[in-house]
Design an enzyme around this catalytic site. Structure first.
Site, PDB file in Angstrom:
ATOM      1  CE  LYS A 111     -36.743 -62.446 -11.679  1.00 50.68           C
ATOM      2  NZ  LYS A 111     -36.165 -63.217 -10.576  1.00 50.68           N
ATOM      3  CE  LYS A 192     -37.678 -70.197 -17.857  1.00 53.61           C
ATOM      4  NZ  LYS A 192     -36.369 -70.112 -17.186  1.00 53.61           N
ATOM      5  CE  LYS A 195     -38.804 -71.964  -8.983  1.00 51.72           C
ATOM      6  NZ  LYS A 195     -37.680 -71.525  -8.191  1.00 51.72           N
TER       7      LYS A 195
END
Ligand code: TRP
Length: 327
Positions: A111, A192, A195
């Site tokens: 991240k 995956k 969002k």
């Protein structure tokens, strides 16, 4: 009785992966364990949020918990920041964790490469997650495989604290979803469903209208040959459709594969199954959204119950640490 704790961040719109992966498991768990399900809004603050959006998503995610069938008569549903004990124990956990340990978290490394602003909170995030879990003496923590390192750290912190200061925390266990239960992006089936908004055609949101849902499934990327086979490595696109169809209908993906010889019918059946899976959840979500005070009441009661449990654990930790009692 076994106690289960889990949480989800209100930092994006809920998608099919959240529903079929995490939330479906929570609905099952609430009947076999004393369960607490939290909307972890403090975690969302690790990257800058628009205030109005954060507020709406926090309520929206709590509404989604209820819409999928989490029953507030059975489980405790609450918002993390409504229970200030989380922030306080998080500080204690930051002081229990080693700098080197936090530096080794792969999610932080990933991240922090993606964000231009890397907050201190992004670095200490796993200490807050440890606090979430340890406050409730949780035995089990159902999470995705990407959270394994954080749950392992939580165990290490609990063990370290207990050995330094005496028995204080229950050492929790992670319960990880298997690969087949993971919903992949319909356009990029090796990653995956997520969002992040960079793949709108590959992501099915609870908020999508049902015609869009069907269209997205029918346009899913499949694999080059024409064989229907459940093989995640060799045939990621087809296997993803089989997993989704299986999860929506309670069937086994490998067995389902044997009933199809062509992609077209598989896509059509999967589209229909997803639509029928989402239809009642969307209806319930709309109903609850019309009555926000009912959801607010659930959250208030949830927070009250959570605070009782969290307060007792925090007092124990404060006492063992040597904090002067509040008069
Ligand atoms: N970090 C988790 C995630 O991003 C969310 C989370 C926060 C969580 N606190 C938790 C999950 C405690 C389980 C238990 O998915």
């Amino acid at each position: 009785m076994t106690r289960v704790f889990s949480g989800m961040q209100p930092s994006g719109d809920p998608h099919l992966g959240n529903l079929l992966g995490a939330l479906a498991q929570w609905v099952v768990d609430q009947h076999r364990a004393e369960s607490l399900y939290c909307v972890v809004d403090l975690h969302a603050l690790t990257s800058p949020q628009d205030p109005a959006e954060l507020r709406a998503r926090t309520l929206g995610l709590a509404t989604t918990y209820l819409a999928v069938g989490i029953d507030p008569e059975v489980a405790t549903v609450f918002v993390q920041s409504h229970v200030p004990e989380h922030a306080e124990l998080a500080w204690i956990m930051q002081c229990t964790a080693a700098y080197g340990e936090l530096s080794r978290m792969t999610q932080f490394k990933d991240k922090s490469d993606q964000h231009e602003f890397v907050s201190g909170g992004l670095f200490t995030y796993p200490a807050l997650m440890a606090a979430d879990i340890l406050l409730y003496d949780a035995d089990q923590v159902p999470v995705g495989d990407d959270q394994r390192q954080h749950v392992e750290l939580t165990r290490d912190l609990a063990i370290r604290f207990n050995s330094r200061y005496g028995d204080t925390f229950v050492v929790p266990e992670g319960v990880y979803r298997t690969a087949g239960a993971r919903v992949m992006d319909l356009q990029h089936p090796t990653r995956k469903m997520s969002k992040s908004l960079d793949s709108p055609q590959g992501t099915i949101l609870l908020a999508d209208d049902l015609a869009d849902v069907a269209r997205k499934v029918k346009r899913a990327v499949t694999d080059t040959d024409n064989e229907v086979r459940f093989d995640v490595a060799a045939k990621p696109g087809v296997s993803n459709l089989l997993s989704i169809l299986a999860a929506c209908t309670g069937a086994d993906p490998a067995e389902l594969a044997g009933t199809y010889t062509q992609y077209g019918p598989l896509k059509a059946d999967t589209a229909e199954a997803v639509v029928e899976f989402l239809r009642p959840i969307k209806a319930r979500h709309a109903e609850l959204s019309d009555d926000p005070t009912a959801v607010a009441t659930v959250l208030a009661e949830g927070a009250e119950h959570a605070r009782q449990l969290a307060g007792a654990t925090l007092s124990r930790a404060r006492d063992h640490l040597g904090m002067l009692p509040r008069a």
